[in-house]
Scaffold this active site. Structure first.
Site, PDB file in Angstrom:
ATOM      1  N   GLU A  37       0.892  -1.095  -0.172  1.00 19.80           N
ATOM      2  CA  GLU A  37      -0.036  -0.049  -0.032  1.00 19.80           C
ATOM      3  C   GLU A  37       0.960   1.285   0.035  1.00 19.80           C
ATOM      4  OE1 GLU A  37      -3.361  -0.041  -0.106  1.00 19.80           O
ATOM      5  OE2 GLU A  37      -3.281  -2.164  -0.331  1.00 19.80           O
ATOM      6  N   GLU A  78      -3.146   2.822   9.919  1.00 23.59           N
ATOM      7  CA  GLU A  78      -2.792   2.819   8.602  1.00 23.59           C
ATOM      8  C   GLU A  78      -2.998   1.270   8.101  1.00 23.59           C
ATOM      9  OE1 GLU A  78      -3.451   3.626   4.805  1.00 23.59           O
ATOM     10  OE2 GLU A  78      -2.828   5.507   6.064  1.00 23.59           O
ATOM     11  N   GLU A  85     -10.617  -1.823   4.674  1.00 25.58           N
ATOM     12  CA  GLU A  85     -10.977  -1.740   3.490  1.00 25.58           C
ATOM     13  C   GLU A  85     -10.740  -3.206   2.634  1.00 25.58           C
ATOM     14  OE1 GLU A  85      -8.296   0.963   1.640  1.00 25.58           O
ATOM     15  OE2 GLU A  85      -9.317   2.921   2.802  1.00 25.58           O
TER      16      GLU A  85
END
Length: 131
Positions: A37, A78, A85
């Site tokens: 990511e 994060e 997600e």
């Protein structure tokens, strides 16, 4: 769970050092997945600079812990946001209000962690250089 029940998650059947070892491997896999990511990579690169800087800027172990800890907290949040997600995306690509809310709240959590970390660093910098 009886001896004849199928084990869905083999980690649940482990104990002792074997469980710790395998849990560590799973955690390292999570860090590798997080590295995929962009936001997490950026935060890691910033942490490579800020965590050592915390030892120079902090005047006590508490200040060092707050400075470095706030940076690590951003990375933790994060990773959790990315996990939310991924779970939402696993359910399906179609738009749903609850999916949007979950993703928005994860993003808001990252924003709050960034604001907290920025505030801690700003306060430390002001204390060090302004007074």
């Amino acid at each position: 769970m009886s001896q004849h029940d199928p084990v869905v998650n083999p980690q649940k059947g482990r104990s002792g050092l074997s469980r710790v070892f395998h849990a560590t491997l799973i955690s390292l896999n999570g860090l590798r997945a997080g590295w995929g990511e962009t936001a997490f990579r950026q935060e890691v690169l910033i942490a490579i600079v800020l965590v050592p800087l915390a030892f120079w800027l902090g005047r006590s172990w508490v200040e060092v812990a707050l400075l470095a800890g706030s940076v690590v907290l951003v990375m933790i949040v994060e990773l959790l946001n990315t996990a939310v997600e991924a779970a939402i995306d696993r359910i399906g690509p179609e738009w749903h209000d609850l999916s949007k809310r979950a993703k928005d709240m994860g993003s808001a959590a990252v924003l709050l962690a960034l604001v907290l970390s920025g505030g801690i660093w700003l306060a430390a910098l002001c204390t060090r250089f302004v007074t």
